[in-house]
Design an enzyme around this catalytic site. Structure first.
Site, PDB file in Angstrom:
ATOM      1  N   ASP A  49       0.842  -1.210   0.000  1.00  0.00           N
ATOM      2  CA  ASP A  49       0.000   0.000   0.000  1.00  0.00           C
ATOM      3  C   ASP A  49       0.877   1.260   0.000  1.00  0.00           C
ATOM      4  O   ASP A  49       0.372   2.373  -0.125  1.00  0.00           O
ATOM      5  CB  ASP A  49      -1.006  -0.008   1.157  1.00  0.00           C
ATOM      6  CG  ASP A  49      -0.345  -0.043   2.515  1.00  0.00           C
ATOM      7  OD1 ASP A  49       0.892  -0.204   2.593  1.00  0.00           O
ATOM      8  OD2 ASP A  49      -1.072   0.103   3.530  1.00  0.00           O
ATOM      9  N   SER A  50       2.201   1.085   0.059  1.00  0.00           N
ATOM     10  CA  SER A  50       3.122   2.215  -0.144  1.00  0.00           C
ATOM     11  C   SER A  50       2.879   2.831  -1.525  1.00  0.00           C
ATOM     12  O   SER A  50       3.298   3.954  -1.781  1.00  0.00           O
ATOM     13  CB  SER A  50       4.580   1.759  -0.015  1.00  0.00           C
ATOM     14  OG  SER A  50       4.829   0.665  -0.881  1.00  0.00           O
ATOM     15  N   LYS A 118      -1.204  -9.446   2.762  1.00  0.00           N
ATOM     16  CA  LYS A 118      -0.428  -9.005   3.934  1.00  0.00           C
ATOM     17  C   LYS A 118      -1.279  -8.031   4.728  1.00  0.00           C
ATOM     18  O   LYS A 118      -2.007  -7.224   4.148  1.00  0.00           O
ATOM     19  CB  LYS A 118       0.877  -8.332   3.507  1.00  0.00           C
ATOM     20  CG  LYS A 118       1.665  -7.748   4.689  1.00  0.00           C
ATOM     21  CD  LYS A 118       3.078  -7.353   4.323  1.00  0.00           C
ATOM     22  CE  LYS A 118       3.217  -5.984   3.720  1.00  0.00           C
ATOM     23  NZ  LYS A 118       2.722  -4.858   4.547  1.00  0.00           N
ATOM     24  N   GLU A 187       9.553  -4.507  10.118  1.00  0.00           N
ATOM     25  CA  GLU A 187       9.957  -3.207   9.558  1.00  0.00           C
ATOM     26  C   GLU A 187      10.454  -2.254  10.643  1.00  0.00           C
ATOM     27  O   GLU A 187       9.842  -2.126  11.712  1.00  0.00           O
ATOM     28  CB  GLU A 187       8.767  -2.550   8.820  1.00  0.00           C
ATOM     29  CG  GLU A 187       9.121  -1.149   8.327  1.00  0.00           C
ATOM     30  CD  GLU A 187       8.150  -0.558   7.306  1.00  0.00           C
ATOM     31  OE1 GLU A 187       7.175  -1.232   6.939  1.00  0.00           O
ATOM     32  OE2 GLU A 187       8.395   0.592   6.898  1.00  0.00           O
TER      33      GLU A 187
HETATM   34  O1  KIV Z   1       3.609  -1.126   1.602  1.00  0.00           O
HETATM   35  C1  KIV Z   1       4.757  -1.572   1.485  1.00  0.00           C
HETATM   36  O2  KIV Z   1       5.447  -1.331   0.499  1.00  0.00           O
HETATM   37  C2  KIV Z   1       5.273  -2.421   2.565  1.00  0.00           C
HETATM   38  C3  KIV Z   1       6.668  -2.850   2.533  1.00  0.00           C
HETATM   39  C4  KIV Z   1       7.680  -1.893   2.234  1.00  0.00           C
HETATM   40  C5  KIV Z   1       7.031  -3.829   3.571  1.00  0.00           C
HETATM   41  O3  KIV Z   1       4.534  -2.760   3.415  1.00  0.00           O
END
Ligand code: KIV
Length: 292
Positions: A49-50, A118, A187
């Site tokens: 979700d980044s 996730k 993280e």
């Molecule tokens: O949203 C994301 O990209 C992440 C990772 C960087 C672990 O959760």
């Protein structure tokens, strides 16, 4: 380095079986074409979700809607055939109850074709992790710095740098493993704590800003390619694509303004016609396919 061809896509159990084995390599992917580029190299791709921050300019991951994750998730699945694709459950789509989490995670699995989801949270998400895995949805957990809780943490803060914080994070790691998560992203935690968690639990730890001793590593693709304007300390830039893009765009602008692009090799000549006088365009109307 040579790449071993694999006949089928990797699965969540394949990743789980790598505990204490060859390090698991992972990157984020948000589109079909970058997914295709990295697919032969990585073990799993995370549609994180980044993407809300990296692709859509949000200040945090909090505003990201489920539909956006589904759209990007489906594109990444279409662009890949080897790596496991894991799709992030966005903020607000799973925390309320195991039931709601199942409904939304099932949508993600059906509409994207991904192999796992996730979700963020340790002990507080254990019941949901158990509920989803019992019903056919492989879950990767995410503990330590959990970006969706940015407003509770008061910023993106490294966790476990004081020993007094360790017990809670250890409890998170133990509980998600016992609840059935097939792996856990760790993280932004102190290196010593990440090492301890990796030794302590029986599922692979995937580090980001954690430790080289984790069972695997993940980075945001745009960060490691040098495409992000600001990167945290834990990111190593393996390329400088931001600078390369700037150089290419500036060269293009110069050539357009100087009328040197398009050149002769980029434009279409008329077809040669027997007996046709120069400038006869009659036959060019037969097809609108460009000449090769
Ligand atoms: O949203 C994301 O990209 C992440 C990772 C960087 C672990 O959760």
């Amino acid at each position: 380095m040579s790449i071993t061809p694999i006949a089928r896509r990797l699965t969540a159990p394949d990743i789980a079986s790598r505990k204490n084995g060859q390090p698991i390599v992972s990157l984020t992917a948000y589109h079909a074409h970058t997914a295709a580029m990295i697919d032969p190299y990585v073990d799993f791709m995370l549609v994180g979700d980044s993407l809300g921050m990296v692709m859509h300019g949000f200040e945090s991951t909090v505003p990201v809607p489920l539909e956006l994750m589904i759209m990007h998730g489906a594109a990444v699945v279409r662009g890949s055939s080897h790596a496991l694709v894991v799709v992030d459950m966005p903020f607000g789509s799973y925390e309320e109850s195991p039931n709601i989490a199942f409904r939304n995670a099932a949508r993600v699995m059906k509409e994207t074709g991904c192999g796992a989801v996730k979700l963020e949270g340790g002990a507080r998400m254990a019941q949901t992790i158990d509920y989803l895995t019992q019903r056919g949805i492989p879950v990767m957990a995410h503990i330590g710095l959990t970006p969706q809780s940015v407003h509770v943490m008061g910023g993106f803060k490294t966790q476990g740098r004081e020993q007094s914080q360790w017990a809670a994070i250890e409890d998170d790691a133990r509980t998600v493993a016992e609840a059935g998560a097939f792996a856990v992203v760790v993280e932004g935690v102190a290196e010593k704590l990440a090492d301890r968690l990796t030794k302590m639990i029986e599922i692979p730890t995937i580090g980001i800003g954690a430790s080289a001793q984790c069972d695997g590593q993940i980075l945001v693709l745009e960060d490691m390619l040098g495409l992000s304007p600001r990167v945290p300390k834990f990111v190593k830039e393996f390329a400088s694509l931001g600078a390369a893009i700037g150089g290419a765009v500036s060269a293009y602008c110069d050539e357009v303004r100087g009328r040197t692009f398009p050149g002769k090799e980029h434009v279409y000549a008329m077809k040669k016609q027997a007996g046709a006088v120069s400038g006869d365009t009659k036959d060019s109307k037969k097809t609108n396919k460009p000449d090769s």
